[in-house]
Design a protein around this motif. Structure first.
Motif, PDB file in Angstrom:
ATOM      1  N   LYS A  66      38.752  35.054  37.411  1.00 53.07           N
ATOM      2  CA  LYS A  66      38.654  36.426  36.889  1.00 53.07           C
ATOM      3  C   LYS A  66      40.052  37.046  36.826  1.00 53.07           C
ATOM      4  O   LYS A  66      40.284  38.013  36.111  1.00 53.07           O
ATOM      5  CB  LYS A  66      37.754  37.286  37.764  1.00 53.07           C
ATOM      6  N   ARG A 164      29.350  44.831  49.854  1.00 53.42           N
ATOM      7  CA  ARG A 164      29.073  44.730  48.415  1.00 53.42           C
ATOM      8  C   ARG A 164      27.853  43.841  48.252  1.00 53.42           C
ATOM      9  O   ARG A 164      26.775  44.181  48.720  1.00 53.42           O
ATOM     10  CB  ARG A 164      30.324  44.191  47.701  1.00 53.42           C
ATOM     11  N   THR A 240      43.273  35.196  48.025  1.00 49.83           N
ATOM     12  CA  THR A 240      44.703  34.964  48.197  1.00 49.83           C
ATOM     13  C   THR A 240      45.204  35.526  49.536  1.00 49.83           C
ATOM     14  O   THR A 240      46.012  34.891  50.205  1.00 49.83           O
ATOM     15  CB  THR A 240      45.467  35.588  47.009  1.00 49.83           C
ATOM     16  N   GLN A 256      38.273  30.635  47.472  1.00 51.56           N
ATOM     17  CA  GLN A 256      38.180  31.236  46.132  1.00 51.56           C
ATOM     18  C   GLN A 256      39.435  32.013  45.703  1.00 51.56           C
ATOM     19  O   GLN A 256      39.333  32.927  44.887  1.00 51.56           O
ATOM     20  CB  GLN A 256      36.979  32.189  46.089  1.00 51.56           C
ATOM     21  N   GLY A 258      42.585  33.421  43.811  1.00 52.59           N
ATOM     22  CA  GLY A 258      42.918  33.407  42.389  1.00 52.59           C
ATOM     23  C   GLY A 258      44.247  34.069  42.067  1.00 52.59           C
ATOM     24  O   GLY A 258      45.015  33.586  41.243  1.00 52.59           O
ATOM     25  N   SER A 259      44.547  35.162  42.754  1.00 52.03           N
ATOM     26  CA  SER A 259      45.732  35.955  42.392  1.00 52.03           C
ATOM     27  C   SER A 259      47.061  35.254  42.684  1.00 52.03           C
ATOM     28  O   SER A 259      48.104  35.686  42.189  1.00 52.03           O
ATOM     29  CB  SER A 259      45.700  37.301  43.124  1.00 52.03           C
TER      30      SER A 259
HETATM   31  C1  LIG Z   1      33.962  36.924  45.135  1.00 56.41           C
HETATM   32  C2  LIG Z   1      35.446  36.895  45.143  1.00 56.41           C
HETATM   33  N1  LIG Z   1      36.056  35.790  45.602  1.00 56.41           N
HETATM   34  C3  LIG Z   1      37.379  35.700  45.670  1.00 56.41           C
HETATM   35  C4  LIG Z   1      38.194  36.738  45.255  1.00 56.41           C
HETATM   36  C5  LIG Z   1      39.655  36.547  45.490  1.00 56.41           C
HETATM   37  O1  LIG Z   1      40.523  36.855  44.576  1.00 56.41           O
HETATM   38  P1  LIG Z   1      42.075  37.012  44.874  1.00 56.41           P
HETATM   39  O2  LIG Z   1      42.601  35.702  45.243  1.00 56.41           O
HETATM   40  O3  LIG Z   1      42.524  37.459  43.571  1.00 56.41           O
HETATM   41  O4  LIG Z   1      42.274  38.019  45.946  1.00 56.41           O
HETATM   42  C6  LIG Z   1      37.610  37.909  44.763  1.00 56.41           C
HETATM   43  C7  LIG Z   1      38.438  39.051  44.337  1.00 56.41           C
HETATM   44  O5  LIG Z   1      38.026  40.112  43.983  1.00 56.41           O
HETATM   45  C8  LIG Z   1      36.200  37.997  44.711  1.00 56.41           C
HETATM   46  O6  LIG Z   1      35.567  39.093  44.269  1.00 56.41           O
END
Ligand SMILES: Cc1ncc(COP(=O)(O)O)c(C=O)c1O
Length: 385
Positions: A66, A164, A240, A256, A258-259
């Motif tokens: 995302k 959430r 992250t 998970q 992503g950033s």
């Molecule tokens: C369900 C879920 N997993 C993982 C992430 C982790 O994302 P990031 O690595 O961008 O913080 C998010 C970020 O909103 C999320 O909603």
């Protein structure tokens, strides 16, 4: 034979690429502004750094796309060792699958007739896992896949303190797992316990404490599920901000994050070892005394959580970001003149990317490719079922 989703994906790719053709070969600071720029070598280094860090962890990486909404980057992540991707929306998931990513987790609830029907249709040709926290939603998913003759894997989402999505107790998780067992087309594979409330914690020790507490919650639910005959093959968590904390937890099978690919200002202040690969190019459109205004306001750059900063002059802070205006207070030493361009590091990457159709992919300061940002869903010029 390509299916509807693959064909639509290809068409959208070609449409976006052709409309940005004139940018190819241009220098990064000479693009029409505002422009989204991806420094490919920096992104590559971030992907490699994360892959090397994950080698010493218990969990595998399943990057959350995302953040970047782009198949080319997802493929680089998978080539570096990621086991698949996760997404926030059904549209992102379908585009990833149509673009060739084999294992896609929708790390979110999919609710709504059209979304579920589209997912059920896409699941005829791709492998999808989806999170659920509600029996009625599970019923809807099961009915849809039964109708199309497809299948979905399912993770039960657990609320681990974020408040959430997710079941609120182990009892609820067991009841939901028992219900899933009765539903055709759905297979229980495990749990998701995303500790999003820990990502914002600036104090590392406190973040570690909170993340451990969250994973203890996951562990308790996983144990109760196992006692009731539901073994969790997949335990998905982490982002992250916690990848090296949650990733080292032996109870967790996948992370998970992503950033890390972009490292916006928000994450850049929290996690070391990554560099900033995503910028937005703006032009000075107004210059009065010590006030400089750029044409990249909040419609061009994500300002959530932390303010964007100028790449060359990070010490100047923004007064505010209006819709189309980014106002900075500078001093006499700032050499920027009217009409000159400057790159900005976004405050938050995901809400920046979502504003654009394409990345200007840059190597050695020159645009070498255009990578479409397609999976934004109906209403955003994106993927429509
Ligand atoms: C369900 C879920 N997993 C993982 C992430 C982790 O994302 P990031 O690595 O961008 O913080 C998010 C970020 O909103 C999320 O909603």
């Amino acid at each position: 034979m390509t299916n509807f989703f693959e064909r639509t994906y290809q068409e959208l790719q070609e449409r976006v690429r052709s409309s940005y053709q004139s940018s190819l070969g241009k220098k990064r600071r000479e693009l029409v502004t505002p422009a989204l720029i991806l420094d490919l070598n920096v992104a590559r280094r971030n992907i490699e750094f994360m892959a090397s860090r994950m080698k010493s962890m218990h969990a595998k990486l399943r990057p959350h796309i995302k953040v970047q909404k782009n198949v080319e980057l997802a493929k680089m992540q998978v080539e570096a060792g990621a086991i698949g991707v996760c997404t926030a929306t059904v549209w992102e998931a379908i585009v990833m699958s149509a673009g060739g990513i084999k294992d896609v987790l929708i790390a979110n609830e999919v609710v709504g007739r059209e979304k579920i029907a589209t997912l059920a249709e896409a699941a005829k040709s791709g492998h999808f896992t989806v999170t659920v926290d509600d029996t009625n939603n599970a019923n809807d998913l099961s009915r849809a896949v039964s109708k199309t003759g497809s299948k979905l894997d399912v993770l039960i989402e657990i609320d681990v303190g974020m408040g959430r999505g997710g079941v609120r107790s182990a009892n609820e998780a067991v009841a939901l797992a028992q219900h899933l067992k009765t539903l055709p087309g759905l297979t229980f594979r495990g749990v998701q316990g995303y500790e999003g409330h820990c990502m914002l914690e600036p104090n590392r020790d406190e973040r570690i404490r909170k993340a451990h507490e969250a994973m203890d919650c996951v562990g308790r639910v996983v144990d109760r599920l196992a006692d009731s005959g539901f073994k969790s093959e997949i335990v998905s968590a982490g982002g992250t901000g916690t990848y090296d904390i949650t990733g080292a937890d032996p109870r967790v099978t996948e992370i998970q994050a992503g950033s890390y690919v972009f490292m916006d200002n928000f994450h850049g202040n929290l996690v070391p070892g990554f560099s900033k690969s995503l910028t937005v190019l703006g032009t000075v459109i107004i210059h009065h005394g010590n006030t400089i205004v750029f044409d990249c306001g909040r419609k061009s750059v994500g300002i959530d959580f932390v303010q964007p900063t100028m790449v060359d002059y990070p010490s100047y802070s923004a007064r505010y970001f209006a819709e189309e205006h980014a106002l900075f207070d500078v001093d006499e030493k700032c050499p920027l003149k009217l009409g000159e361009t400057m790159e900005f590091v976004p405050g938050y990457g995901p809400t920046t990317v979502n504003l654009y159709d394409a990345y200007h992919v840059v190597e050695d300061g020159v645009v070498v490719d255009i990578w479409p940002i397609i999976p934004r869903g109906p209403g955003h010029g994106g993927f429509i079922s």
